[in-house]
Design a protein around this motif. Structure first.
Motif, PDB file in Angstrom:
ATOM      1  N   UNK B 264      44.849  49.015  59.719  1.00 13.39           N
ATOM      2  CA  UNK B 264      45.028  48.456  58.381  1.00 13.39           C
ATOM      3  C   UNK B 264      44.676  49.576  57.409  1.00 13.39           C
ATOM      4  N   UNK B 265      45.660  50.029  56.651  1.00 16.16           N
ATOM      5  CA  UNK B 265      45.446  51.150  55.736  1.00 16.16           C
ATOM      6  C   UNK B 265      45.283  50.619  54.315  1.00 16.16           C
ATOM      7  N   UNK B 266      44.068  50.712  53.798  1.00 14.23           N
ATOM      8  CA  UNK B 266      43.773  50.214  52.449  1.00 14.23           C
ATOM      9  C   UNK B 266      43.921  51.377  51.475  1.00 14.23           C
ATOM     10  N   UNK B 267      45.050  51.467  50.825  1.00 17.44           N
ATOM     11  CA  UNK B 267      45.329  52.616  49.957  1.00 17.44           C
ATOM     12  C   UNK B 267      46.519  52.290  49.075  1.00 17.44           C
ATOM     13  N   UNK B 268      46.699  53.097  48.022  1.00 17.20           N
ATOM     14  CA  UNK B 268      47.804  52.885  47.091  1.00 17.20           C
ATOM     15  C   UNK B 268      48.468  54.210  46.758  1.00 17.20           C
ATOM     16  N   UNK B 269      49.703  54.128  46.326  1.00 17.98           N
ATOM     17  CA  UNK B 269      50.386  55.269  45.710  1.00 17.98           C
ATOM     18  C   UNK B 269      50.439  56.497  46.599  1.00 17.98           C
ATOM     19  N   UNK B 270      50.173  57.634  45.961  1.00 21.36           N
ATOM     20  CA  UNK B 270      50.256  58.926  46.641  1.00 21.36           C
ATOM     21  C   UNK B 270      49.317  58.978  47.851  1.00 21.36           C
ATOM     22  N   UNK B 271      48.102  58.463  47.674  1.00 19.12           N
ATOM     23  CA  UNK B 271      47.131  58.480  48.762  1.00 19.12           C
ATOM     24  C   UNK B 271      47.645  57.697  49.972  1.00 19.12           C
ATOM     25  N   UNK B 272      48.287  56.570  49.685  1.00 16.02           N
ATOM     26  CA  UNK B 272      48.841  55.760  50.776  1.00 16.02           C
ATOM     27  C   UNK B 272      49.920  56.540  51.514  1.00 16.02           C
ATOM     28  N   UNK B 273      50.751  57.249  50.774  1.00 14.74           N
ATOM     29  CA  UNK B 273      51.836  58.001  51.419  1.00 14.74           C
ATOM     30  C   UNK B 273      51.284  59.148  52.268  1.00 14.74           C
ATOM     31  N   UNK B 288      49.971  48.632  55.582  1.00 16.35           N
ATOM     32  CA  UNK B 288      49.343  48.981  54.309  1.00 16.35           C
ATOM     33  C   UNK B 288      48.841  47.746  53.576  1.00 16.35           C
ATOM     34  N   UNK B 289      47.630  47.861  53.057  1.00 24.40           N
ATOM     35  CA  UNK B 289      47.072  46.865  52.136  1.00 24.40           C
ATOM     36  C   UNK B 289      46.811  47.614  50.839  1.00 24.40           C
ATOM     37  N   UNK B 290      47.489  47.212  49.775  1.00 25.69           N
ATOM     38  CA  UNK B 290      47.298  47.890  48.499  1.00 25.69           C
ATOM     39  C   UNK B 290      45.816  47.843  48.101  1.00 25.69           C
ATOM     40  N   UNK B 291      45.269  49.010  47.731  1.00 20.92           N
ATOM     41  CA  UNK B 291      43.824  49.123  47.505  1.00 20.92           C
ATOM     42  C   UNK B 291      43.364  48.264  46.333  1.00 20.92           C
ATOM     43  N   UNK B 292      44.121  48.252  45.237  1.00 21.40           N
ATOM     44  CA  UNK B 292      43.745  47.432  44.086  1.00 21.40           C
ATOM     45  C   UNK B 292      43.778  45.950  44.448  1.00 21.40           C
ATOM     46  N   UNK B 293      44.846  45.586  45.152  1.00 23.16           N
ATOM     47  CA  UNK B 293      44.993  44.202  45.573  1.00 23.16           C
ATOM     48  C   UNK B 293      43.823  43.793  46.479  1.00 23.16           C
ATOM     49  N   UNK B 294      43.381  44.732  47.331  1.00 26.39           N
ATOM     50  CA  UNK B 294      42.270  44.440  48.239  1.00 26.39           C
ATOM     51  C   UNK B 294      40.983  44.175  47.467  1.00 26.39           C
ATOM     52  N   UNK B 295      40.759  44.931  46.396  1.00 23.82           N
ATOM     53  CA  UNK B 295      39.554  44.703  45.578  1.00 23.82           C
ATOM     54  C   UNK B 295      39.610  43.319  44.935  1.00 23.82           C
ATOM     55  N   UNK B 296      40.743  42.992  44.329  1.00 24.57           N
ATOM     56  CA  UNK B 296      40.872  41.686  43.672  1.00 24.57           C
ATOM     57  C   UNK B 296      40.707  40.544  44.670  1.00 24.57           C
ATOM     58  N   UNK B 297      41.339  40.682  45.832  1.00 17.28           N
ATOM     59  CA  UNK B 297      41.217  39.643  46.858  1.00 17.28           C
ATOM     60  C   UNK B 297      39.773  39.537  47.331  1.00 17.28           C
ATOM     61  N   UNK B 298      39.098  40.691  47.384  1.00 16.49           N
ATOM     62  CA  UNK B 298      37.702  40.676  47.820  1.00 16.49           C
ATOM     63  C   UNK B 298      36.802  40.010  46.810  1.00 16.49           C
ATOM     64  N   UNK B 299      37.037  40.300  45.535  1.00 19.99           N
ATOM     65  CA  UNK B 299      36.223  39.665  44.488  1.00 19.99           C
ATOM     66  C   UNK B 299      36.487  38.157  44.468  1.00 19.99           C
ATOM     67  N   UNK B 300      37.733  37.779  44.701  1.00 18.72           N
ATOM     68  CA  UNK B 300      38.053  36.346  44.764  1.00 18.72           C
ATOM     69  C   UNK B 300      37.384  35.686  45.975  1.00 18.72           C
TER      70      UNK B 300
END
Lengths: 315, 315
Positions: B264-273, B288-300
């Motif tokens: 499970x790769x938690x990253x976004x954009x250039x870093x993800x690529x 891939x799990x978008x990193x920003x999305x992962x933070x929001x889901x985690x806070x939720x």
């Protein structure tokens, strides 16, 4: 022709941050010495010729005494570029490529660095002079030489010629990690005081020499050990030192042919003790060559090759 | 009790250098967002409470809206220390250890970091919240999670609990080498513009993934390649990026059990690529799990665990 005990030449090791000069006789005996902080930056400001002449005057060097220089003074950012000589090159070829400073009073030469072309590009500048000295003392030497430092060199010699070499960024990486990285909060000011008998150094070595060790994947544990276990600053520095030097030693051992048991270790003082311990732990026997002595012997070997007949100087 | 579409809580990711806040409803839908440079240093100066209330007012948050915070705001140098929770710990245990800010108006909690005690000490702070989100979405998840960054985390989860993890200093080391080391002369300003399709990145990866690769023993070749072959600055940066990320990927692959094929790769954009390419080259499949999305889901997930019944929120 000068006699033993009379000045025959001066040799200077002129680096990025420091300057050392020795007045020597034809046999390489040191008659006088100068050490200063006149590295490249200071010398660019004050003038290379002025800096050199000031030190020569201070040791009472005659106006026509020849001077041989090694180190970064021969780089593109130095006094005059002495272009890299491609390996393999024998001592005569290296000296033939020395750069000559245009000076009406004296013969001033700068020893060139060495270049390894191809898929594993590499360069050295300064260490080649220490190697000239080593080969002068051991004609036709074949073997492995470890030269620890900011950028450690591991050099294979065959029949007195450099056949290949590698560079490890060990010293620079250690300094960056201690002073600039997240680990600086865990290390404090003791980074340069670590000696080989510190148990943290042995612990770091043991980690680095274990199978599957990853320096990149272990560095952060230095910080975690402080946060979780209250690891002291000097224990952290010692552990880090063991990890980085151990990583160099383990890789050098893994890459050296099995028949190579002994390494010529060109180092002094604390650095010599750290590396002797690390190389021993990695499975090498070490024959130490004092680093300062190696520079002086190298400058003498260069002078001998440039100006004195070989027969006269190797007694 | 709030309904979907109405503000139920705010979640903030409060790091060393940046601050992000989301106003969310009970189902985790984002109603409003704030991003700023109010990291720890700025917030210590201006007051953590004032900074937070300013952002809450800007999104029109009610005065009694609860807030959950993750990141370095919970470190010793932050707002209030939320002490590390030892692994293995399930989500309920992590949330039970959250720190509560004394505030008469609202319920403000800081999610604690995780600690790995023992011979391989390690800590994380911030990533645990992304993992809470991952486990909220995949209850009982077992597997390997790669979380690239300044200090990349590789996390093993078993039955929804973190069982062990490692940290690679990859991002920090890359920045130090680009900006502070001898290599800076060869790299220039392009270090952060490298993308995964740069041939230099592939070349660096190939080096790092070859048997017996030593990062410490190869870094200097970046400089030598410039001096000898005129390697361009962006080629040097790309090669270095491939070498350091490839070193991380190769070691993670070597240490992962053979039966683990997918990360499970938690990253976004250039870093993800960059990481998707590196992990693929090392032999992993990536989800891939978008990193920003992962933070929001985690806070939720944290808010759900802290304040809402699980049944109401996981539809």
């Amino acid at each position: 022709m000068s006699k033993d005990g009379e000045p025959a030449f001066a040799g200077a090791d002129w680096g990025t941050s420091r300057f050392r000069l020795w007045l020597m006789d034809r046999a390489g005996n040191v008659l006088a010495e100068r050490r200063s902080d006149d590295g490249l930056d200071a010398s660019r400001t004050n003038g290379f010729s002025q800096v050199l002449e000031g030190h020569l005057a201070a040791v009472g060097a005659p106006a026509d005494l020849p001077v041989v220089v090694c180190g970064m003074a021969g780089s593109r950012q130095g006094w005059m570029e002495a272009s890299y000589v491609d390996i393999p090159a024998d001592p005569a070829a290296i000296l033939a490529a020395s750069a000559r400073i245009i000076d009406t009073r004296r013969d001033i030469r700068i020893v060139p660095g060495l270049a390894q072309q191809g898929a594993r590009p590499n360069v050295m500048r300064g260490e080649e002079t220490q190697l000239l000295g080593l080969v002068h003392g051991k004609p036709g030497f074949s073997g492995l030489v470890a030269m620890p430092g900011t950028h450690s060199k591991w050099v294979y010699l065959e029949g007195g010629k450099v056949s290949r070499f590698a560079t490890y960024l060990t010293g620079e990486l250690y300094a960056l990690l201690c002073n600039q990285s997240i680990l600086r909060h865990s290390i404090g000011q003791d980074a340069d005081g670590i000696d080989a008998d510190h148990p943290g150094f042995s612990a770091g070595l043991a980690l680095a020499l274990a199978p599957d060790f990853s320096l990149l994947g272990t560095l952060f544990e230095i910080r975690a050990a402080m946060l979780l276990d209250g690891q002291s600053e000097d224990a952290a520095a010692a552990r880090l030192s063991g990890m980085v030097i151990g990583t160099e030693a383990a890789d050098a051992r893994a890459k050296a042919p099995a028949e190579i048991k002994t390494v010529q270790l060109v180092a002094s003082g604390r650095m010599e003790r750290l590396y002797r311990k690390a190389l021993g732990a990695a499975g090498f026997d070490c024959e130490t060559i004092d680093a300062d002595d190696a520079v002086r012997k190298g400058l003498h070997a260069a002078a001998a090759g440039l100006w004195f007949s070989r027969k006269e100087t190797t007694a």
